[in-house]
Each structure stands twice: as structure tokens, then as C-alpha cells.
Design a protein around this motif. Structure first.
Motif: not given
Length: 443
Positions: A321-343
């Protein structure tokens, strides 16, 4: 009959294209808080803070808060605070939620013009919320006859003796009759207002406001629900089983048809969300998923229904399933904006139209990076927002500010102009473009 397996229903919710076909535009609630000579300070300031904070933070509805008084003359609260009303009862704009605080309530009860105004206005509003002795206004007008109500503990006896047609409730923070909500004394008005936010914008919004106010002891269960929404009551009466040769089997078709007839005018966002929660708690995941899906159709701009569908799907074993908003924000914080954009791109291809994040939440995060050491991350966040919300003038305005901060003036001009095209009344964009003409001419 449509297939009714849980796998089918989850796939239906997750794989469908989402549109605003059944949705109206994002609604604006005009919240009018009555102030009068001798008004109790916390009675109006508490609800005022709640509604104002919710206006800044929720993604379900726009909220416009203002004060209204019998006249435009200043009024004094607690002998020391002078209040200049925004409006009088003669020039107030349309009102969706009317808040009547307590204090020297006799000032209102003895004002024939004000009482006539409330009587005429009340059926035109969505809700009337009273605080403390403010309950005596609708009581005097007969609006609480046959209903349950509460007031300040020191005025319970007076409400009982003066208005025998009202069932007076003690020891409750608020009593919700559907249209009219009465709350107890002073700080209870804050509880009543938080309950109103839960109804119109959902539990997440109400909890967020309570946390912002450091009102952490708030619980949505501290009031009395003295009514049940008619649309939800009808849904509860729908049978979800049918006879077959093999005995009883699930049949959700009738429920689904009835649910498709539910509109935003029939039920508040928070009421429908709470019903979905109730179904989930009762292990009726299929029906819960349908309810949250309908919520996403009625409010396609809100992230909440999408997060809730993800929650239901995972509880039933579907983890792709797609990530929740909280999970997506944590992805930015922990893995960076490039990883989040790809996701983001991956999930959008898989589930077109699915909301991964709310515009407001990511915009706040972007500004935290913009005025820190990571301007590139901020720009990446703002670029992501305009991909998800290309019709938002505010998203383009934020992106323009990001480029201005990074001293890329041509791109800043481009996106301020883009924002202005979407919203010609964006005064910030106009102001910044004018400043750039003089400060950064030729750059």
C-alpha cells in the motif's frame, strides 16, 4: 451481485482512479463568536483559539472566525479587556456556526433585538454552540425544549427550574443534540469547540489543535452524544447478509448503494470518519473500507481518508500500500528528498490519483528546511508539492520563495507569475515581484 471478498474490496479502493466527481468545493465555515458587555473571557477566547488554530492546520475545511455583538460599540470582559467586535448583528456576514458564550448573560436575554436575531438566524446555521450560561439564550427562545442540555455547574439548578421542558445534564463537558451543542462552564467551551472541530474536520484535526494548545488532557469521550446522524443510522440498518443455498452469506450491495447516496450535506466529515472507525473496531473491515473510500470521494483534497484506507488495508494483511503522510514525511527526513520523490513517482504510477501527502503538511516542512541549512531540500519539497497540487496558487508561491531564497531570480519571477495567474488576488506575489524589480533588476 458484485464480488464481496475482502481482497476484491481492498483492490477496488486502492487501484481506482480518484476524482472529485462527487465532491463539492472545499467548504468555508463562518464561525461567529458573540461578545457582549461582561462576557466571560475564557468562554469566548477558548473556542476562539480552537477555531483559529484549526483554520491554520486542518485540510478538510476552511474556517473563518470573527466576533459579533449587539452593536459595533466596544465591550468589556472581566472589567479589564476591551473588545472591538468585528461585526454587529446588523452587518454580520452569513453564519454557519454561532457561538454564544456566557458571563453577564442577562445583557443578551434582556436585549429584544438580539434575541430576535438569534431566533431568526438559528435555523439558517449549521450549528449553535453555547458556553456556560450562554445556554440560557436558546433556552429562553424555546430552542432547547425536548432536548438535553448543560451549562455552568453553578447554573444547573436555575436551568432546571426555569425551563422544565429541558432535560438538564450534569457532569458533562458538552451535550451534542446534532444542531445545538451546549457546553459546561468556562473551560468546557474549549471542549465543546474541539468537539465541533472533530465533527467538521475529523479526529486528527481536533487532536492536532489540542496538542498545539497543550490541552493534552482533552478526550473526545468527555461529552454526551444525544443524537445520531440520520444518514449513518440508515446505513446501520442495512442488512449485509443474504440467504443462499449454503446458508447466509455476505452481501454488501445494498449498503454500498445507500452509501453512494450519502453527501457532504447529510453528514459531517468527522461523523462519517467515526462511523468507519466503529465498523473497523467491530471487525467489519469491508464496510469500513467502503466508508473511508466514500469519504475520499466527498473530500478528495484531504489526506485523511487515504491514510485511513491504507490503515484498513494493512490491518487485513495487504501491505503493498502507499505510505501514510507521516511515513512519507519521515522518508524525507531520513532518506532525503531524492528518495522521497522517487517513492512518490512510483506510487502515483501504481495508484493514480492517490493522495500521498497533504499540501499544508509538506509546505510547513519545506519552510523548515528553507530557513535552515538545506535550501535544496526545501526546493525539492516545493517541487514535489506543485506536482501533486498543480492548481494550488500557494504551492507555486512557496516554490517561488524557495528560488528567491536560493537567489535564482528568473525562476522566482516565473513562479510568482504562475501563482498570480492562478490567483490574481495573491498580494504576496505582487509585492515580491515589485520588490524584485528594484532590488534585483537585471538579475
Amino acid at each position: 451481485m458484485r464480488p464481496n471478498s475482502l481482497h476484491y474490496l481492498i483492490s477496488l479502493a486502492l487501484l481506482s482512479q480518484f476524482s472529485a466527481a462527487d465532491a463539492q468545493q472545499k467548504r468555508t465555515y463562518n464561525v461567529a463568536i458573540v461578545v457582549h458587555e461582561g462576557v466571560e473571557l475564557f468562554d469566548f477566547a477558548g473556542p476562539g483559539e480552537v477555531f483559529a488554530a484549526a483554520a491554520r492546520s486542518n485540510d478538510v475545511a476552511n474556517i473563518n472566525v470573527f466576533t459579533v455583538a449587539p452593536s459595533k460599540e466596544p465591550v468589556v470582559s472581566q472589567t479589564f479587556l476591551s473588545i472591538n467586535p468585528n461585526y454587529s448583528i446588523d452587518d454580520a456576514p452569513p453564519i454557519d456556526i454561532l457561538v454564544i458564550p456566557g458571563g453577564r448573560t442577562g445583557v443578551l436575554l434582556n436585549d429584544a433585538k438580539f434575541m430576535a436575531w438569534v431566533k431568526e438566524l438559528e435555523p439558517k446555521t449549521d450549528n449553535l454552540l453555547t458556553v456556560c450560561t450562554g445556554a440560557f439564550v436558546p433556552a429562553r427562545l424555546g430552542l432547547l425544549d425536548g432536548l438535553k442540555a448543560t451549562t455552568h455547574h453553578g447554573s444547573i439548578a436555575s436551568l432546571k427550574s426555569g425551563y422544565p421542558n429541558i432535560t438538564v445534564i450534569e457532569e458533562e463537558k458538552f451535550v451534542d443534540n446534532g444542531h445545538i451543542i451546549t457546553s459546561g462552564g468556562v473551560s468546557s467551551g474549549t471542549e465543546g469547540a474541539l468537539h465541533m472541530i472533530q465533527r467538521i474536520a475529523g479526529l486528527k484535526a481536533a487532536k492536532g489543535v489540542a496538542r498545539y494548545m497543550e490541552y493534552d488532557h482533552w478526550s473526545p469521550d468527555k461529552g454526551l452524544m444525544a443524537y445520531e446522524n440520520e444518514a449513518i443510522k440508515k446505513l446501520k440498518s442495512m442488512s449485509v447478509t443474504t440467504k443462499s443455498r449454503d446458508g447466509m452469506k455476505s452481501d454488501f450491495s445494498g449498503f454500498e448503494r445507500e452509501l453512494s447516496n450519502v453527501t457532504a450535506e447529510m453528514v459531517d466529515f468527522g461523523e462519517l470518519e467515526a462511523y468507519g472507525d466503529e465498523l473497523l473496531e467491530n471487525n467489519q473491515s469491508e464496510l469500513s473500507l467502503m466508508v473511508f473510500r466514500r469519504l475520499s470521494e466527498l473530500y478528495p483534497w484531504s489526506i485523511i481518508p487515504f491514510d485511513r484506507m491504507t490503515e484498513v488495508a494493512r490491518k487485513t494483511g495487504k501491505n503493498d500500500t502507499p505510505p501514510t503522510e507521516e511515513e512519507f514525511i519521515n522518508l524525507i527526513k531520513e532518506n532525503g528528498i531524492a528518495a522521497a520523490s522517487e517513492s512518490f513517482e512510483t506510487w502515483q504510477k501504481k495508484y493514480p490519483g492517490w493522495k500521498i501527502f497533504g499540501e499544508g503538511s509538506l509546505n510547513i516542512l519545506g519552510y523548515k528546511y528553507l530557513y535552515g541549512p538545506e535550501i535544496d531540500t526545501a526546493l525539492g519539497i516545493f517541487q514535489l508539492i506543485v506536482k501533486a497540487y498543480p492548481e494550488s496558487w500557494n504551492a507555486w508561491d512557496s516554490l517561488a520563495e524557495g528560488y528567491l531564497k536560493s537567489e535564482d531570480y528568473p525562476m522566482a519571477r516565473k513562479y510568482y507569475n504562475k501563482s498570480l495567474k492562478l490567483n490574481p488576488e495573491n498580494t504576496n506575489a505582487t509585492k515580491m515581484l515589485e520588490q524584485m524589480k528594484t532590488q534585483y533588476a537585471g538579475q
